[in-house]
Design a protein around this motif. Structure first.
Motif, PDB file in Angstrom:
ATOM      1  N   GLY A 241     -17.708   0.539   3.077  1.00 28.16           N
ATOM      2  CA  GLY A 241     -17.177   1.849   2.704  1.00 28.16           C
ATOM      3  C   GLY A 241     -17.822   2.452   1.465  1.00 28.16           C
ATOM      4  O   GLY A 241     -18.361   3.567   1.514  1.00 28.16           O
ATOM      5  N   PRO A 242     -17.790   1.723   0.345  1.00 32.56           N
ATOM      6  CA  PRO A 242     -18.385   2.297  -0.881  1.00 32.56           C
ATOM      7  C   PRO A 242     -19.880   2.568  -0.710  1.00 32.56           C
ATOM      8  O   PRO A 242     -20.395   3.557  -1.234  1.00 32.56           O
ATOM      9  CB  PRO A 242     -18.136   1.210  -1.934  1.00 32.56           C
ATOM     10  CG  PRO A 242     -16.995   0.394  -1.395  1.00 32.56           C
ATOM     11  CD  PRO A 242     -17.118   0.447   0.100  1.00 32.56           C
TER      12      PRO A 242
ATOM     13  N   ASP B 205      -7.182  -3.620  -2.034  1.00 30.04           N
ATOM     14  CA  ASP B 205      -6.171  -4.677  -2.137  1.00 30.04           C
ATOM     15  C   ASP B 205      -6.037  -5.197  -3.567  1.00 30.04           C
ATOM     16  O   ASP B 205      -7.035  -5.439  -4.250  1.00 30.04           O
ATOM     17  CB  ASP B 205      -6.536  -5.830  -1.197  1.00 30.04           C
ATOM     18  CG  ASP B 205      -6.262  -5.468   0.254  1.00 30.04           C
ATOM     19  OD1 ASP B 205      -5.628  -4.432   0.502  1.00 30.04           O
ATOM     20  OD2 ASP B 205      -6.682  -6.245   1.126  1.00 30.04           O
TER      21      ASP B 205
ATOM     22  N   PHE C 185     -16.047   2.837   8.736  1.00 34.73           N
ATOM     23  CA  PHE C 185     -17.005   2.857   7.617  1.00 34.73           C
ATOM     24  C   PHE C 185     -17.803   1.547   7.585  1.00 34.73           C
ATOM     25  O   PHE C 185     -19.026   1.559   7.415  1.00 34.73           O
ATOM     26  CB  PHE C 185     -16.275   3.049   6.276  1.00 34.73           C
ATOM     27  CG  PHE C 185     -16.098   4.490   5.881  1.00 34.73           C
ATOM     28  CD1 PHE C 185     -14.990   5.215   6.284  1.00 34.73           C
ATOM     29  CD2 PHE C 185     -17.056   5.128   5.089  1.00 34.73           C
ATOM     30  CE1 PHE C 185     -14.823   6.545   5.911  1.00 34.73           C
ATOM     31  CE2 PHE C 185     -16.904   6.468   4.721  1.00 34.73           C
ATOM     32  CZ  PHE C 185     -15.782   7.172   5.130  1.00 34.73           C
TER      33      PHE C 185
ATOM     34  N   SER D 186      -7.028   1.781   5.627  1.00 38.18           N
ATOM     35  CA  SER D 186      -7.666   0.604   5.039  1.00 38.18           C
ATOM     36  C   SER D 186      -8.625   0.006   6.050  1.00 38.18           C
ATOM     37  O   SER D 186      -8.945   0.629   7.067  1.00 38.18           O
ATOM     38  CB  SER D 186      -6.597  -0.406   4.606  1.00 38.18           C
ATOM     39  OG  SER D 186      -6.009  -0.981   5.755  1.00 38.18           O
TER      40      SER D 186
ATOM     41  N   HIS E 122       0.837  -1.205   0.000  1.00 38.58           N
ATOM     42  CA  HIS E 122       0.000   0.000   0.000  1.00 38.58           C
ATOM     43  C   HIS E 122       0.876   1.260   0.000  1.00 38.58           C
ATOM     44  O   HIS E 122       0.600   2.226  -0.714  1.00 38.58           O
ATOM     45  CB  HIS E 122      -0.893   0.034   1.245  1.00 38.58           C
ATOM     46  CG  HIS E 122      -2.120  -0.823   1.154  1.00 38.58           C
ATOM     47  ND1 HIS E 122      -3.080  -0.654   0.175  1.00 38.58           N
ATOM     48  CD2 HIS E 122      -2.573  -1.835   1.943  1.00 38.58           C
ATOM     49  CE1 HIS E 122      -4.071  -1.541   0.364  1.00 38.58           C
ATOM     50  NE2 HIS E 122      -3.775  -2.262   1.424  1.00 38.58           N
TER      51      HIS E 122
HETATM   52  O1  KG4 Z   1      -7.024  -1.868   1.518  1.00 40.61           O
HETATM   53  P1  KG4 Z   1      -8.269  -2.662   1.596  1.00 40.61           P
HETATM   54  O2  KG4 Z   1      -8.864  -3.192   0.309  1.00 40.61           O
HETATM   55  O3  KG4 Z   1      -8.113  -3.899   2.549  1.00 40.61           O
HETATM   56  C1  KG4 Z   1      -7.370  -3.844   3.719  1.00 40.61           C
HETATM   57  O4  KG4 Z   1      -6.130  -4.033   3.650  1.00 40.61           O
HETATM   58  O5  KG4 Z   1      -8.026  -3.588   4.769  1.00 40.61           O
HETATM   59  O6  KG4 Z   1      -9.340  -1.740   2.345  1.00 40.61           O
HETATM   60  C2  KG4 Z   1     -10.653  -2.161   2.522  1.00 40.61           C
HETATM   61  C3  KG4 Z   1     -11.379  -1.093   3.319  1.00 40.61           C
HETATM   62  C4  KG4 Z   1     -12.761  -1.526   3.774  1.00 40.61           C
HETATM   63  O7  KG4 Z   1     -12.933  -1.140   5.131  1.00 40.61           O
HETATM   64  C5  KG4 Z   1     -13.689  -0.743   2.859  1.00 40.61           C
HETATM   65  O8  KG4 Z   1     -14.964  -0.478   3.426  1.00 40.61           O
HETATM   66  C6  KG4 Z   1     -12.888   0.546   2.664  1.00 40.61           C
HETATM   67  O9  KG4 Z   1     -11.541   0.097   2.527  1.00 40.61           O
HETATM   68  N1  KG4 Z   1     -13.305   1.273   1.466  1.00 40.61           N
HETATM   69  C7  KG4 Z   1     -13.883   2.493   1.506  1.00 40.61           C
HETATM   70  C8  KG4 Z   1     -14.176   2.824   0.154  1.00 40.61           C
HETATM   71  N2  KG4 Z   1     -13.746   1.802  -0.646  1.00 40.61           N
HETATM   72  C9  KG4 Z   1     -13.211   0.865   0.180  1.00 40.61           C
HETATM   73  N3  KG4 Z   1     -14.183   3.296   2.529  1.00 40.61           N
HETATM   74  C10 KG4 Z   1     -14.793   4.466   2.251  1.00 40.61           C
HETATM   75  N4  KG4 Z   1     -15.115   4.852   0.993  1.00 40.61           N
HETATM   76  C11 KG4 Z   1     -14.833   4.075  -0.078  1.00 40.61           C
HETATM   77  N5  KG4 Z   1     -15.157   4.459  -1.313  1.00 40.61           N
END
Ligand code: KG4
Ligand code: ZN
Length: 349
Positions: free
Chosen positions: A186-187, A304, A172, A142, A121
């Motif tokens: 999140g989305p 990810d 989120f 994340s 990341h």
């Molecule tokens: O980096 P990632 O894919 O996985 C980890 O390493 O945790 O992050 C996933 C996180 C989840 O909590 C998801 O709800 C959040 O990122 N996320 C968002 C958005 N897209 C993904 N949070 C807020 N707004 C978004 N558009």
């Protein structure tokens, strides 16, 4: 060409990519990439179930590696090294990807690189933006991590802030669950927030104005729960107000970190929550006021993926850093091993 096969399996995405470390543009650097999301498998449970995740990785990873090499028009023999996530993450999933990487490295007699997922990341903005130079200030947000790091160079990180309780993505996701929006949250929260009034619901901004460098989101999540139970506001107003409160906290913490770090070339945001357009907009303003550019990878490289793991592998390979075949899978693996522990229970990474 410096061709690296990247493998990612630390949470609920199985991913493989072929990266050219000598590519000059993002398009040249990502030769091929594939991602299989496990959202459907975890949705009934409202969150990632580690055992289901590990099994799902096993089912798709081997054919996926074959497919991504075919997409690239290359074979394993063409690779210069194999880079697989070695942690931190759900240990069953990490082991699936790392063992796959080890087997491929052994079979093809290629060097293995065990990549720290957080380093993936942290360096993803350099993959996306070739002009980005060290040192930079990184907001890494994340589902499992919420940190501000001074990225001084490859493998050289100083942690300026972490979370005392929940990660931003976790906040989120939990708010989404409270609002019945399902997983991943999140989305969904971001979409619903567009229809609401961010000033409608009075929500706390934990630690804002305290001078404390670290994050805390548990109190905000509880306030979202109480707002929902009150029945006074629409879900859209609660989503918009939550997102605004969370972003106010992030901007305040990041402003403190900008004052505490050494000279940097840019403010950089990475990790899944960096896909959030409102966050990117708010950070634009903060970066501009500090006279810095904001660098944010495209949203598909924020969540990810294996391209960031292959890229971190490429940076390591270029420096001659490779690992032995017995490199361990690690559930916890902080980027700054010297960072002081923070107060509070349930401290994350
Ligand atoms: O980096 P990632 O894919 O996985 C980890 O390493 O945790 O992050 C996933 C996180 C989840 O909590 C998801 O709800 C959040 O990122 N996320 C968002 C958005 N897209 C993904 N949070 C807020 N707004 C978004 N558009
Ligand atoms: Zn991640």
């Amino acid at each position: 060409m410096a061709l690296i096969l990247g493998i990612e399996s630390s949470c609920d995405e199985t991913a493989a990519a072929v990266i050219d470390g000598n590519g000059r543009t993002l398009a040249e650097r990502i030769v091929a990439q594939r991602i299989a999301s496990q959202d459907e498998a975890h949705r009934p449970y409202g969150g990632v179930v580690p055992e289901i995740a590990a099994r799902a990785h096993v089912e798709v990873i081997t054919p996926m590696v074959g497919a991504v090499l075919a997409d690239a028009g290359l074979t394993l023999a063409d690779m210069d090294a194999i880079a697989a996530t070695a942690g931190p993450g759900l240990i069953g999933g990490v082991m699936v990807g790392l063992v796959t990487g080890k087997a491929l490295a052994m079979a093809a007699n290629k060097p293995l690189i065990g990549v720290n997922h957080l380093e993936g990341h942290a360096l993803s903005p350099r993959l996306a933006e070739p002009s980005l130079q060290y040192p930079y200030l990184l907001l890494l947000v994340s589902g499992g991590h919420c940190q501000i790091l001074e990225v001084r160079g490859l493998g050289d990180y100083r942690r300026l802030a972490t979370t005392i309780d929940d990660a931003l993505g976790e906040a989120f996701d939990k708010s989404a669950k409270i609002l019945g929006l399902g997983y991943p949250g999140g989305p969904a929260v971001e979409r619903l927030a567009r229809e609401g009034d961010p000033k409608a619901v009075p929500l706390p901004r934990p630690l804002v104005g305290s001078g404390e460098p670290h994050f805390s989101f548990a109190g905000l999540k509880s306030a979202v729960m109480r707002a929902k139970q009150a029945g006074t506001w629409t879900d859209a107003d609660i989503a918009a107000s939550f997102q605004q409160a969370a972003l106010d906290c992030v901007i305040d913490r990041t402003r403190i970190a900008l004052g505490a770090c050494g000279p940097v070339t840019a403010l950089v945001v990475a990790g899944g929550v960096a896909a959030n357009a409102a966050l990117r907009g708010a950070l634009e303003g903060l970066a501009a006021s500090a006279g810095l550019p904001l660098v944010a990878p495209p949203p598909r490289l924020c969540t990810d993926n294996a391209a960031m793991i292959g890229w971190a592998g490429a940076e390591r390979f270029a420096m001659g850093y490779t690992d032995a075949l017995d490199v361990a899978a690690r559930p916890r693996w902080p980027l700054d091993a010297n960072a002081a522990p923070v107060r509070g229970a349930g401290v994350k990474g």
